[in-house]
Write an enzyme that holds these catalytic residues in place. Structure first.
Site: not given
Length: 264
Positions: A126-130
């Protein structure tokens, strides 16, 4: 003590103190705490003390035990799997794919079997990532197909064929009775049956109970453990799947330029 040999640290340097936790199928009472100390002694903790005990329903007790061990760690004997590729930023990944592959790199991700824990796969895709990094959806040259949770292996293979996937990313969190191991081996076998080796997509698996050394046994191309970031995965995909862009040797360019100059 040599710098290559170390002892666990608890209250003071080299005191050998460690803390372990476990659950026993015993109701919470004094006998249960005695059982926990007996187990700790057999594990080599001497002396040991129960610092926390809590009932887990009527028939189980969770313990935290603190104690001293006499074991030493030889750092020279520690074996790890070193990363064999450089870490790239999003711009470098996009440029490498655009120059070397000349099309978007297709990644299909999923949690397979009964696994419904999508936090790990979403953190990578996902774009939000980590950990402050954007996920693979952020990369312009990567097409991400996130199938979500509880995807059967046949459905994963079918979607991979339909999407002409370059890489399969599978997250496994459910580990009871080694479900993550069995599921991954089943997936690897299914892809090798569906593809010839030349056209098979990369098989990448990750989860908190995986270790990089399990790669060959699981039949996959890469294993990522806990704490893996999207950038690490993207960099690996470039390393393993994207050919180096073709360049014209400098001597050829020079010769061509000279020839054009004479003609002019």
């Amino acid at each position: 003590m040599s710098g290559q040999v170390v002892r666990p640290y608890g209250d003071t340097t080299g005191d050998g103190m460690v803390q372990v936790s476990f659950t026993l199928p015993v109701a919470h009472d004094r006998r249960a705490e005695g059982a926990a100390l007996q187990l700790a002694g057999k594990m080599g903790l001497d002396p040991a003390m129960v610092v926390h005990a809590k009932a887990m329903g009527p028939e189980f007790t969770f313990f935290i035990v603190y104690g001293r061990v006499s074991h030493l760690v030889d750092l020279a004997a520690v074996e790890v799997v070193e990363r064999e590729y450089p870490l790239l930023g999003p711009k470098e990944v996009n440029l490498a794919i655009r120059s070397g592959l000349r099309r978007r790199l297709v990644v299909v991700g999923a949690c397979i079997g009964s696994d419904a824990h999508t936090v790990g796969i979403d953190a990578i895709l996902n774009v939000k990532g980590f950990a402050g990094e954007k996920g693979l959806e952020y990369y312009r040259e990567i097409k991400v197909v996130n199938l979500g949770a509880q995807v059967s292996v046949p459905d994963l293979v079918s979607r991979s064929l339909a999407e002409r996937a370059d890489a399969i990313l599978v997250s496994q969190v459910v580990t009871q009775r080694d479900a993550h191991v069995h599921g991954t081996k089943e997936m690897a076998a299914a892809f090798r049956e569906a593809y010839d080796e030349e056209h098979r997509p990369l098989l990448v698996v990750g989860g908190p109970r995986f270790h990089e050394s399990m790669t060959a046994d699981l039949g996959v191309d890469r294993v990522f453990g806990r704490g893996t970031t999207p950038g690490e995965v993207a960099s690996y995909l470039v390393h393993a799947r994207v050919p180096a862009p073709r360049t014209t040797p400098a001597t050829s360019r020079t010769a061509t330029s000279a020839s054009h100059g004479r003609t002019a």
